[in-house]
Design an enzyme around this catalytic site. Structure first.
Site, PDB file in Angstrom:
ATOM      1  NE  ARG A   1     -15.286  26.973  52.108  1.00 24.49           N
ATOM      2  CZ  ARG A   1     -16.595  26.700  52.143  1.00 24.49           C
ATOM      3  NH1 ARG A   1     -17.004  25.460  52.394  1.00 24.49           N
ATOM      4  NH2 ARG A   1     -17.484  27.652  51.961  1.00 24.49           N
TER       5      ARG A   1
ATOM      6  CG  ASN B   1      -9.555   5.117   2.977  1.00 23.50           C
ATOM      7  OD1 ASN B   1      -9.632   3.915   3.222  1.00 23.50           O
ATOM      8  ND2 ASN B   1      -8.444   5.812   3.166  1.00 23.50           N
ATOM      9  CD  GLN B   2      -8.010  10.224   5.298  1.00 25.74           C
ATOM     10  OE1 GLN B   2      -8.318  11.313   5.768  1.00 25.74           O
ATOM     11  NE2 GLN B   2      -6.936  10.070   4.533  1.00 25.74           N
TER      12      GLN B   2
ATOM     13  N   GLY C   1      -4.950   6.025   0.131  1.00 24.67           N
ATOM     14  CA  GLY C   1      -6.299   6.120   0.651  1.00 24.67           C
ATOM     15  C   GLY C   1      -7.277   5.266  -0.137  1.00 24.67           C
TER      16      GLY C   1
ATOM     17  CE1 TYR D   1      -3.063   3.132   0.771  1.00 25.11           C
ATOM     18  CE2 TYR D   1      -1.595   3.507   2.647  1.00 25.11           C
ATOM     19  CZ  TYR D   1      -2.592   3.944   1.791  1.00 25.11           C
ATOM     20  OH  TYR D   1      -3.107   5.203   1.941  1.00 25.11           O
TER      21      TYR D   1
END
Length: 517
Positions: free
Chosen positions: A289, A424-425, A70, A63
């Site tokens: 406090r 893809n993303q 992608g 890849y």
């Protein structure tokens, strides 16, 4: 691992774990970078590049090496075009926008990317690592636009500017000028790289930008928590508050370590021969406090944030992972920045809450209904001129504005995942946006702290006018004395912007040693 030379420590890049402090030291140029020359390290790096070369010769499918990127991973790249592919990757990702990362941020990015690639699991050459080291050594800083990353598939767009500079393209900041990368490389005696088949992906498909910004954010948040405790002690003393709110026995029964640490710091600052106790009011308002309970959240979270950030820093976080030892190409999603996104979203929430705490403390200090005898707006003017002077009235308004903006930015970026790149993303981290948000929250909160330094100097001086015997611990007194050298008492109204900027620089350079063990 650090060289112990006192003059200029060296951070070694040899695959061993680095710390947040290492990255911050490189960012500020108090340390220098050195790529390991050890034969075993260099052989391990070369083994990955050699393994990829052999796969290419054997017509392996990899890849991003023999395929498109992608969603285009189904597109086979003709063998004669494989060498061109990495350069196309950084070219078409040259679409960043927004401000440029600062020199400090850019050095941190270079260091974070080098740390990841030095793990030896990315299939890159020693020459690529050496070129990254050379950018740090010669301070050749790629101009990196801050905006354009969704945090998976890594910081693609911003890191494309680093990849391009390695190859002599785009622009850099060098010797005080914005110049062409090719010119800067030539002046430093360096030659542009020609990226090998996997090296474009290895440079860009990772989390270096968000991780670098997270390292810088962590250091600033840690100091902010310390300074907030010191300022709280100042404000308790200035308003004649109750030191017993920070009693050790009280905090022993609620065992959050960060909360106990914040209380111990405030308690130590208020220790004196005559403990502060307001006889008019048994319990102070919450912003005094409960200060350890607010600051303590950040203190308790910081070690957890460190673990997340340093794990990411010392990881191989690109895709695919090249395991040359086992001769495997592992396709996955280590470019996903979810841990950094979570850390930054949480950090900005905790930091903004500390800013809000101090904003509330200032509101008490300037108000004669709550400050137990101090003048309105902490004005130092006396006599007939008191009527026309306004002290810190406008400063309190500005602090409120900065606090509100910081609080507004606490919406988590990580919940705004978008589906991108042809789905893809389709689930992304937004880690870089979260890191940038966190830095902006820190910037605003530091402005609040700078204003509170003015208020501390003013409030304690005015308290001594009311109660000349006011006592605090030596460490706090030394801090207040130092403040008096940095800023004059506000007696006549004057513009405070120059004072604020001077104090901001002191905060960001961490000028005061606070609660050192």
């Amino acid at each position: 691992m650090k060289n112990q030379e006192p003059s200029r420590p060296v951070v070694h890049f040899d695959g061993a774990p680095l710390s947040i402090e290492d990255i911050c030291a490189l960012s500020g140029r108090s340390s220098s970078a050195q790529l390991s020359a050890h034969e075993v390290f260099r052989a391990r790096i070369a083994r990955g590049a050699d393994f990829l070369d052999r796969l290419l010769r054997e017509d392996g499918v990899i890849y991003g090496v023999t395929t498109g990127y992608g969603d285009s991973c189904t597109v086979r790249i003709p063998p004669e075009r494989v060498a061109e592919l990495p350069h196309h990757l950084y070219t078409y990702h040259g679409c960043g926008a927004g401000r440029m990362l600062s020199p400090e941020e850019t050095r941190a990015v270079l260091a974070a990317r080098l740390a990841s690639l030095a793990q030896g699991m990315s299939g890159v050459s020693v020459e690529l690592l050496a070129q990254l080291e050379a950018l740090l050594r010669h301070d050749i800083l790629p101009l990196i636009p801050a905006e354009g990353s969704v945090g998976a598939s890594g910081d693609l767009t911003p890191l494309s500017y680093v990849a391009a500079v390695l190859c002599g393209e785009r622009e850099v900041w060098f010797r005080g000028e914005r110049v062409a990368a090719a010119q800067a490389l030539a002046q430093a005696g360096l030659k542009p790289l020609r990226l090998r088949p996997k090296e474009g992906l290895a440079m860009m498909n990772g989390t270096a930008v968000m991780t670098a910004l997270a390292c810088l954010a962590w250091k600033r948040a840690d100091y902010l928590a310390r300074l907030a405790a010191r300022l709280t002690a100042c404000n308790v003393a200035a308003s004649a508050g109750n030191a017993h709110h920070f009693d050790e026995a009280l905090f022993a029964v609620k065992p959050h370590q960060g909360q106990q640490l914040a209380a111990a710091r405030i308690r130590a600052d208020l220790a004196s021969e005559r403990p502060t106790r307001n006889e008019q009011r048994l319990q102070d308002r919450y912003s005094l406090r409960c200060a350890p309970h607010v600051i303590g959240v950040l203190e308790d979270a910081l070690p957890f944030f460190r673990t997340l950030i340093e794990n990411e820093l010392n990881s191989a976080n690109d895709n695919p992972i090249i395991d040359a030892q086992a001769e495997r190409v592992l396709h996955g999603g280590h470019f996903y920045g979810g841990h950094i996104a979570f850390a930054m979203d949480c950090m900005k929430n905790a930091v903004a809450n500390v800013a809000d705490l101090l904003d509330r403390q200032l509101a008490l200090l300037v108000d004669t209904r709550y400050n137990h005898g101090l003048p309105a707006n902490l004005s130092g003017a006396q006599g007939p001129r008191a009527a026309i002077n306004h002290g810190l009235k406008a400063l309190q308004i500005s602090v409120s504005a900065w606090t509100a903006e910081a609080l507004k930015l606490t919406m988590p970026a990580s919940v705004f995942s978008r589906s991108t790149e042809c789905h893809n993303q389709d689930k992304v981290s937004m880690g870089t946006i979260a890191a940038r948000d966190c830095l902006r929250v820190l910037e605003l909160s530091e402005q609040v702290l700078a204003a509170m330094l003015i208020a501390a100097r003013q409030g304690l001086e005015l308290r001594c006018r009311v109660e000349p015997q006011t006592l605090v611990a030596p460490a706090l007194q030394a801090f207040v004395d130092d403040l008096a050298t940095r800023i004059a008492l506000v007696e006549e109204d004057r513009a405070l912007d120059a004072d604020l900027q001077r104090l901001l620089r002191a905060i960001r350079s961490q000028a005061w040693s606070l609660y050192e063990a």
